[in-house]
Design a protein around this motif. Structure first.
Motif, short mmCIF file in Angstrom:
data_model
loop_
_atom_site.label_atom_id
_atom_site.label_comp_id
_atom_site.label_asym_id
_atom_site.label_seq_id
_atom_site.Cartn_x
_atom_site.Cartn_y
_atom_site.Cartn_z
N GLU A 95 0.85 -1.18 0.00
CA GLU A 95 0.00 0.00 0.00
C GLU A 95 0.89 1.23 0.00
O GLU A 95 1.81 1.34 0.81
CB GLU A 95 -0.91 0.01 1.22
N ASN A 101 -2.44 14.06 -6.40
CA ASN A 101 -3.08 13.05 -7.23
C ASN A 101 -3.15 13.54 -8.67
O ASN A 101 -3.21 14.73 -8.90
CB ASN A 101 -4.52 12.82 -6.74
N PRO A 102 -3.21 12.64 -9.62
CA PRO A 102 -2.95 11.20 -9.50
C PRO A 102 -1.45 10.91 -9.58
O PRO A 102 -0.71 11.65 -10.21
CB PRO A 102 -3.68 10.62 -10.71
N SER A 104 0.87 7.61 -10.63
CA SER A 104 0.88 6.24 -11.14
C SER A 104 2.21 5.58 -10.83
O SER A 104 3.24 6.25 -10.77
CB SER A 104 0.65 6.23 -12.66
N GLY A 127 -0.54 0.46 -10.48
CA GLY A 127 -1.72 1.14 -9.99
C GLY A 127 -1.55 2.63 -10.00
O GLY A 127 -0.46 3.15 -10.25
N THR A 128 -2.63 3.34 -9.70
CA THR A 128 -2.62 4.80 -9.64
C THR A 128 -3.32 5.25 -8.36
O THR A 128 -4.44 4.82 -8.08
CB THR A 128 -3.35 5.40 -10.86
N ALA A 129 -2.62 6.08 -7.60
CA ALA A 129 -3.23 6.67 -6.40
C ALA A 129 -4.07 7.85 -6.85
O ALA A 129 -3.54 8.82 -7.39
CB ALA A 129 -2.13 7.12 -5.43
N GLU A 130 -5.38 7.73 -6.68
CA GLU A 130 -6.31 8.79 -7.08
C GLU A 130 -6.77 9.61 -5.88
O GLU A 130 -7.04 10.79 -6.00
CB GLU A 130 -7.54 8.19 -7.76
N SER A 133 -4.02 7.23 -1.91
CA SER A 133 -3.37 5.94 -1.68
C SER A 133 -3.79 4.95 -2.75
O SER A 133 -4.81 5.12 -3.42
CB SER A 133 -3.68 5.38 -0.29
N VAL A 134 -2.97 3.92 -2.90
CA VAL A 134 -3.27 2.84 -3.82
C VAL A 134 -2.79 1.55 -3.19
O VAL A 134 -1.74 1.50 -2.54
CB VAL A 134 -2.63 3.06 -5.22
N SER A 135 -3.60 0.50 -3.34
CA SER A 135 -3.25 -0.83 -2.85
C SER A 135 -2.79 -1.65 -4.05
O SER A 135 -3.58 -1.94 -4.95
CB SER A 135 -4.45 -1.47 -2.17
#
Length: 171
Positions: A95, A101-102, A104, A127-130, A133-135
């Motif tokens: 995580e 944001n964003p 990537s 993934g991309t944190a929008e 956070s991004v998991s």
């Protein structure tokens, strides 16, 4: 989750073999270093790197402020952070909390000497944190004693700058 309140919709259906991140155990990091193989000095604020694993979402490692975003036509493909683990451990989820944001990113993981380039490496997740956070969920657990969070696209704040507040590795 150390006092953080998180609201997530658990309405996913289908694949029941993937374990939610909340049920995985946190793998304590051994250390963290900046990773800038395409930079002039090969460094990107190394003194700030420990802030990405200090447990405080209010502190962050940051990239330089770039005039162009990463990727084709940009100055470089990306920069990142390598988190080292004490011993090879099955990694299932990483995580990443960001500021701005964003943002990537690609995730790489392996054992032995950490990489000096991403050329020829296959990411284990992207993934991309929008929303801060991004998991990054791995399809299958990977035995690793290092993980590389490689930022591939940065948010714009007049220039392009990435900020990583926390990296939590779970297995």
């Amino acid at each position: 989750n150390q006092g953080r309140s998180e609201t997530t919709d658990e309405t996913t259906s289908g694949d029941s073999s993937s374990t939610p991140a909340a049920e995985l155990s946190v793998i304590e990091p051994d250390g963290v270093t900046d990773f800038d193989p395409e930079g002039d000095g090969g460094e990107e604020y190394p003194e700030l790197a420990p802030l990405a694993i200090d447990g405080d979402p209010g502190t962050a490692w940051q990239t330089s402020n770039y005039k162009q975003n990463f990727g084709p036509g940009g100055l470089k493909d990306g920069v990142g952070l390598i988190v080292t683990l004490a011993k090879p451990t099955d990694v299932r989820n990483v995580e990443v909390s960001t500021i701005g944001n964003p943002t990537s990113m690609s995730l790489y993981a392996g054992t032995g000497e950490p990489p000096t380039t991403v050329d020829g490496l296959e990411p284990v997740a992207t993934g991309t944190a929008e929303n801060g956070s991004v998991s990054l969920q791995l399809e299958e657990a990977v035995s690793a004693d290092w993980v590389l969070v490689w930022l591939t696209s940065l948010p714009s704040d007049g220039g392009y700058r990435g900020q990583v507040a926390e990296i939590v590795v779970r297995g």
